[in-house]
Design a protein around this motif. Sequence first.
Motif, PDB file in Angstrom:
ATOM      1  N   GLY A   1       0.791  -1.227   0.000  1.00 54.88           N
ATOM      2  CA  GLY A   1       0.000   0.000   0.000  1.00 54.88           C
ATOM      3  C   GLY A   1       0.816   1.266   0.000  1.00 54.88           C
ATOM      4  O   GLY A   1       0.312   2.330  -0.377  1.00 54.88           O
TER       5      GLY A   1
ATOM      6  N   SER B   1       4.222  -3.457  -3.882  1.00 54.44           N
ATOM      7  CA  SER B   1       2.837  -3.933  -3.877  1.00 54.44           C
ATOM      8  C   SER B   1       2.506  -4.643  -5.181  1.00 54.44           C
ATOM      9  O   SER B   1       1.879  -5.712  -5.186  1.00 54.44           O
ATOM     10  CB  SER B   1       1.883  -2.757  -3.657  1.00 54.44           C
ATOM     11  OG  SER B   1       2.142  -2.111  -2.425  1.00 54.44           O
TER      12      SER B   1
ATOM     13  N   PHE C   1      -1.784  -4.632   4.623  1.00 51.91           N
ATOM     14  CA  PHE C   1      -1.668  -3.293   4.048  1.00 51.91           C
ATOM     15  C   PHE C   1      -1.488  -2.243   5.150  1.00 51.91           C
ATOM     16  O   PHE C   1      -2.221  -2.239   6.139  1.00 51.91           O
ATOM     17  CB  PHE C   1      -2.904  -2.951   3.226  1.00 51.91           C
ATOM     18  CG  PHE C   1      -3.022  -3.744   1.955  1.00 51.91           C
ATOM     19  CD1 PHE C   1      -2.639  -3.205   0.740  1.00 51.91           C
ATOM     20  CD2 PHE C   1      -3.522  -5.043   1.976  1.00 51.91           C
ATOM     21  CE1 PHE C   1      -2.740  -3.944  -0.432  1.00 51.91           C
ATOM     22  CE2 PHE C   1      -3.629  -5.788   0.811  1.00 51.91           C
ATOM     23  CZ  PHE C   1      -3.241  -5.236  -0.396  1.00 51.91           C
TER      24      PHE C   1
ATOM     25  N   PRO D   1      -2.001   1.578   6.343  1.00 53.69           N
ATOM     26  CA  PRO D   1      -3.114   2.455   5.975  1.00 53.69           C
ATOM     27  C   PRO D   1      -2.712   3.845   5.489  1.00 53.69           C
ATOM     28  O   PRO D   1      -3.486   4.784   5.621  1.00 53.69           O
ATOM     29  CB  PRO D   1      -3.900   2.572   7.291  1.00 53.69           C
ATOM     30  CG  PRO D   1      -2.857   2.477   8.349  1.00 53.69           C
ATOM     31  CD  PRO D   1      -1.842   1.492   7.816  1.00 53.69           C
TER      32      PRO D   1
ATOM     33  N   GLY E   1      -0.956   4.630   2.222  1.00 47.83           N
ATOM     34  CA  GLY E   1      -0.856   4.876   0.788  1.00 47.83           C
ATOM     35  C   GLY E   1      -2.132   5.473   0.223  1.00 47.83           C
ATOM     36  O   GLY E   1      -3.242   5.193   0.677  1.00 47.83           O
TER      37      GLY E   1
ATOM     38  N   VAL F   1      -4.314   2.615  -1.201  1.00 47.45           N
ATOM     39  CA  VAL F   1      -4.448   1.417  -0.371  1.00 47.45           C
ATOM     40  C   VAL F   1      -5.810   0.751  -0.565  1.00 47.45           C
ATOM     41  O   VAL F   1      -5.912  -0.479  -0.598  1.00 47.45           O
ATOM     42  CB  VAL F   1      -4.202   1.770   1.117  1.00 47.45           C
ATOM     43  CG1 VAL F   1      -5.224   2.757   1.647  1.00 47.45           C
ATOM     44  CG2 VAL F   1      -4.189   0.512   1.969  1.00 47.45           C
TER      45      VAL F   1
ATOM     46  N   ARG G   1      -9.709   3.100   6.122  1.00 44.97           N
ATOM     47  CA  ARG G   1      -8.916   3.341   4.928  1.00 44.97           C
ATOM     48  C   ARG G   1      -9.114   2.273   3.847  1.00 44.97           C
ATOM     49  O   ARG G   1      -8.802   2.497   2.689  1.00 44.97           O
ATOM     50  CB  ARG G   1      -7.435   3.418   5.297  1.00 44.97           C
ATOM     51  CG  ARG G   1      -7.100   4.553   6.251  1.00 44.97           C
ATOM     52  CD  ARG G   1      -7.080   5.872   5.541  1.00 44.97           C
ATOM     53  NE  ARG G   1      -5.943   5.923   4.629  1.00 44.97           N
ATOM     54  CZ  ARG G   1      -5.920   6.624   3.505  1.00 44.97           C
ATOM     55  NH1 ARG G   1      -6.986   7.296   3.140  1.00 44.97           N
ATOM     56  NH2 ARG G   1      -4.851   6.628   2.740  1.00 44.97           N
TER      57      ARG G   1
END
Length: 435
Positions: free
Chosen positions: A221, A227, A242, A244, A246, A249, A303
């Motif tokens: 993310g 990724s 992941f 939170p 990016g 994401v 997120r």
Amino acid sequence: MAGDDLEKPLGVPEPGEAGGPEPEHRRKRRHVPVGMPIAALLALCLVGFVGWAVVVDDPTGGEPTAVVALPPGTIPATPNGAAPASEPGGAAAPADKPGADKPGTGQPGTGQKGAAPAAPAGGQTVTIIDGSTGKRQQVSVGAGESKAEAAGDGKADGKPSGQKPDVKVAAVEQSLLEATRHGHVPRIALDGTRPSVAYARKGPPASEAAVRVALVVGGLGVGSSGSAKALEKLPPVVSLAFVPYGTEVGPLAAKARGQGHEILLQLPMEPFDYPDNDPGPQTLLTSLTPEQNVDRMQWAMSRMQGYVGVVNYMGGRFTSTETAIGPVLREVAKRGLVYIDDGTSPRSLASQFAGANNLPFAKAAVVIDAVPSNAEIDRALARLETTARETGSAVGIARALPLSIERLTQWIKQAEGRGIVLVPITAITARAKAS
């Protein structure tokens, strides 16, 4: 002669006399008319704004927007019938207008030239709109995995064995969402359905005596290359976690679920060397109240959607502090998720609070790439395999580093021949819960 006549200057006329000053009661103050220029300026601004609104056909005011045409039911509707926003500040899809392409139909309007590509059977069409120019681009995505892929055998009609299924947007159940000030977060449905069960991947068939290994690859993310490589190389049975932070994401998590991966949320927690080593914004801290930490956790939970549980991101100090980790794990249990301890801190109290709160739990036995080198990663995988044979099951965790993904891919290809059964993370937490 009056006294005033003696004080009167010679040769100076009295007020009202010829050549004398104007009497004081007749004097008038002259004001500069400043109100008229201000009124004229405001009127000019109003006329300019009205003219711009009439001439420029842009209902979004120049703000970039993205319109996604999806089949009904793909995105859950809120009780009033509106679709929940996946990101704070997300723009809603504008209504159709003359001269605009109709999303999802592949047919241009009266003002567009050329036809958009048609979506494949059972697929979806994604329309991307540049808010500044109005230019539209339609991209078709596949219909998703076949029944054979959903069963976990990695084979699809007309596709080579081991090839990834087509990308699709994974559905999220509205009954498993709760609205908060940050956005939608998981919850247990009114009928008792838990997100960790609803979003769990069905593992391959295996006997109770089978040696099971669950692999979790985290750090997705925030790095596009890592990724993308993880989604491309790792088989769906590997669970992906992941961070939170990016900007992509949410879509990346949906893509991972569409490929068959179980996904986890990495929850940033305070390490021992904080703030020199800072996980990022909204980190859970031992100095905050339980209510403040739960609020920060809900921000992270909003997120992305569709995850089966959470795993700590750093957090050596936080997970070893009873007053900090206790309320957080109670909240995780209340929301029907699983909790994974990444195994980096021997002082973690997570297992104690998981048992006390009836929380499905697993702890990583080996951090596979604690030392990111070929030799050390291979030795860590050997330890993981040994632990799994001794205890019946084991969890290994790694980061989405290119080297880690490469060594994991090679090990996975050979593990089945040595009697190792790879399973998603929920298969391990369910077994631990039952025992």
